[in-house]
Design an enzyme around this catalytic site. Structure first.
Site, PDB file in Angstrom:
ATOM      1  N   TYR A  79      -2.224  -0.590  10.233  1.00  0.00           N
ATOM      2  CA  TYR A  79      -2.290  -0.867   8.797  1.00  0.00           C
ATOM      3  C   TYR A  79      -0.990  -0.435   8.112  1.00  0.00           C
ATOM      4  O   TYR A  79      -0.375  -1.193   7.369  1.00  0.00           O
ATOM      5  CB  TYR A  79      -3.492  -0.142   8.183  1.00  0.00           C
ATOM      6  N   SER A  94       0.844  -1.209   0.000  1.00  0.00           N
ATOM      7  CA  SER A  94       0.000   0.000   0.000  1.00  0.00           C
ATOM      8  C   SER A  94       0.871   1.248   0.000  1.00  0.00           C
ATOM      9  O   SER A  94       2.005   1.238   0.501  1.00  0.00           O
ATOM     10  CB  SER A  94      -0.878   0.024   1.255  1.00  0.00           C
TER      11      SER A  94
HETATM   12  P1  NAI Z   1     -11.401  -5.819  -0.565  1.00  0.00           P
HETATM   13  O1  NAI Z   1     -11.917  -5.757   0.827  1.00  0.00           O
HETATM   14  O2  NAI Z   1     -12.368  -5.764  -1.683  1.00  0.00           O
HETATM   15  O3  NAI Z   1     -10.485  -7.108  -0.778  1.00  0.00           O
HETATM   16  C1  NAI Z   1      -9.810  -7.799   0.215  1.00  0.00           C
HETATM   17  C2  NAI Z   1     -10.209  -9.252   0.121  1.00  0.00           C
HETATM   18  O4  NAI Z   1      -9.415 -10.014   1.035  1.00  0.00           O
HETATM   19  C3  NAI Z   1     -11.680  -9.468   0.521  1.00  0.00           C
HETATM   20  O5  NAI Z   1     -12.331 -10.223  -0.490  1.00  0.00           O
HETATM   21  C4  NAI Z   1     -11.588 -10.217   1.823  1.00  0.00           C
HETATM   22  O6  NAI Z   1     -12.659 -11.089   2.049  1.00  0.00           O
HETATM   23  C5  NAI Z   1     -10.257 -10.964   1.656  1.00  0.00           C
HETATM   24  N1  NAI Z   1      -9.683 -11.375   2.936  1.00  0.00           N
HETATM   25  C6  NAI Z   1      -9.534 -10.614   4.046  1.00  0.00           C
HETATM   26  N2  NAI Z   1      -9.026 -11.351   5.052  1.00  0.00           N
HETATM   27  C7  NAI Z   1      -8.866 -12.604   4.574  1.00  0.00           C
HETATM   28  C8  NAI Z   1      -8.401 -13.821   5.132  1.00  0.00           C
HETATM   29  N3  NAI Z   1      -8.005 -13.884   6.399  1.00  0.00           N
HETATM   30  N4  NAI Z   1      -8.365 -14.919   4.353  1.00  0.00           N
HETATM   31  C9  NAI Z   1      -8.761 -14.864   3.065  1.00  0.00           C
HETATM   32  N5  NAI Z   1      -9.223 -13.739   2.473  1.00  0.00           N
HETATM   33  C10 NAI Z   1      -9.279 -12.625   3.218  1.00  0.00           C
HETATM   34  O7  NAI Z   1     -10.378  -4.616  -0.676  1.00  0.00           O
HETATM   35  P2  NAI Z   1      -9.267  -4.252  -1.781  1.00  0.00           P
HETATM   36  O8  NAI Z   1      -9.176  -2.802  -1.765  1.00  0.00           O
HETATM   37  O9  NAI Z   1      -9.522  -4.948  -3.048  1.00  0.00           O
HETATM   38  O10 NAI Z   1      -7.954  -4.827  -1.088  1.00  0.00           O
HETATM   39  C11 NAI Z   1      -7.040  -5.690  -1.731  1.00  0.00           C
HETATM   40  C12 NAI Z   1      -5.642  -5.387  -1.221  1.00  0.00           C
HETATM   41  O11 NAI Z   1      -5.257  -4.075  -1.645  1.00  0.00           O
HETATM   42  C13 NAI Z   1      -5.533  -5.394   0.313  1.00  0.00           C
HETATM   43  O12 NAI Z   1      -4.311  -6.021   0.679  1.00  0.00           O
HETATM   44  C14 NAI Z   1      -5.495  -3.909   0.655  1.00  0.00           C
HETATM   45  O13 NAI Z   1      -4.834  -3.641   1.863  1.00  0.00           O
HETATM   46  C15 NAI Z   1      -4.733  -3.370  -0.552  1.00  0.00           C
HETATM   47  N6  NAI Z   1      -4.902  -1.930  -0.771  1.00  0.00           N
HETATM   48  C16 NAI Z   1      -6.108  -1.416  -1.157  1.00  0.00           C
HETATM   49  C17 NAI Z   1      -6.248  -0.048  -1.360  1.00  0.00           C
HETATM   50  C18 NAI Z   1      -7.524   0.568  -1.830  1.00  0.00           C
HETATM   51  O14 NAI Z   1      -7.586   1.805  -1.890  1.00  0.00           O
HETATM   52  N7  NAI Z   1      -8.543  -0.180  -2.144  1.00  0.00           N
HETATM   53  C19 NAI Z   1      -5.117   0.860  -1.144  1.00  0.00           C
HETATM   54  C20 NAI Z   1      -3.904   0.216  -0.744  1.00  0.00           C
HETATM   55  C21 NAI Z   1      -3.805  -1.130  -0.568  1.00  0.00           C
END
Ligand code: NAI
Length: 255
Positions: A160, A147
């Site tokens: 985070y 991130s």
């Molecule tokens: P999101 O919430 O849509 O996706 C994250 C996914 O990880 C979800 O489907 C969730 O169910 C799954 N997950 C969470 N804990 C889990 C576990 N213990 N076991 C299996 N699956 C698990 O959010 P997004 O934004 O798509 O996030 C994806 C990655 O991008 C994350 O690592 C987040 O920190 C990173 N990120 C996102 C940003 C944004 O602005 N959306 C910015 C910077 C980083």
């Protein structure tokens, strides 16, 4: 010939947001993709969309909590039995929360570190053995989703931002360790992208406006725009890149 023809790929957290878009792009470019996450219904919906109209499915679902070592090892056994190897691993699963250091319970600190950092260690350790079995000339790559917050502290997210800074450095350590095996390891650091993770915050129009003003490109990103860079880092086009972090932040850091 598509970029990921014949490749077996795993995407964690593939049920929504950046992981969903990455899985769709990998499959669209020829990979067989294993969608990993905790909620089977979400993963199945994405798999159905990917597989619609295909004679042979390009996506399969594997339910697992990536913070649990036994479930991750079960995933490795499944991959070994079904496919005998692995080419691409996208450690994308992650979560966030809001708290000052003084107000934070230790359990909340652990929840964030386990989901964002320990999971990357557990999955990389368990699944990389399958990547080493592939021929040296095959493209094999791990991409960890870090991130912008791993580069820069943010208010109310000390847990985070520290977990993501650690992901960036763990990526470099892993890249060094795996360099002899020919497995490349890189991280991608998104800025603000519109996903379920940021949906609540972005509903606040003043917050959204503040982000737009602070971003050089003047807008919030789309998960597809992050997925494009993840897939580049995973592909053989990035064959001379390892231990790098790619910022996909619309120019947040330069403003
Ligand atoms: P999101 O919430 O849509 O996706 C994250 C996914 O990880 C979800 O489907 C969730 O169910 C799954 N997950 C969470 N804990 C889990 C576990 N213990 N076991 C299996 N699956 C698990 O959010 P997004 O934004 O798509 O996030 C994806 C990655 O991008 C994350 O690592 C987040 O920190 C990173 N990120 C996102 C940003 C944004 O602005 N959306 C910015 C910077 C980083």
């Amino acid at each position: 010939m598509k970029r990921f023809d014949h490749a077996i790929a795993v995407v964690t957290g593939a049920g929504s947001g950046i992981g969903e878009q990455t899985a769709k792009k990998l499959a669209g470019e020829g990979a067989k993709v294993v969608l990993v996450g905790r909620t089977e219904s979400k993963l199945k919906k994405v798999a159905d969309q990917i597989n619609e109209g295909l004679s042979e499915p390009a996506a399969v679902v594997f339910q697992a909590d990536v913070t649990q070592e036994d479930q991750v090892d079960k995933l490795a056994r499944y991959l070994s039995e079904e496919y005998g190897g692995l080419h691409v691993l996208i450690n994308n699963a992650g979560t966030s929360g809001k708290s000052s250091v003084l107000d934070m319970e230790a359990s909340e600190w652990d929840r964030i570190q386990d989901t964002n950092l320990k999971s990357v260690f557990l999955v990389s350790k368990s699944l990389s053995r399958l990547m080493m079995d592939e021929g040296r000339e095959e493209n094999r790559a791990i991409v960890n989703v870090a991130s912008l917050s791993g580069h820069k502290a943010g208010a109310q997210i000390p847990h985070y931002s520290s977990s993501k800074a650690a992901v960036i450095n763990f990526t470099k350590a892993l890249a060094l360790e795996f360099s002899k095996s020919g497995i490349r390891v890189n991280s991608v650091s998104p800025g603000f992208a519109e996903t379920p993770l940021t949906a609540e915050g972005l509903q606040n129009k003043r917050f959204e406006q503040a982000i737009q003003e602070h971003t050089a490109l003047g807008r919030v990103g789309k998960p597809e725009e992050v997925a494009n860079v993840i897939c580049f880092a995973a592909s053989k086009e990035a064959s001379y890149m390892t231990g790098s972090d790619l910022l996909v932040d619309g120019g947040w850091m330069i403003k």
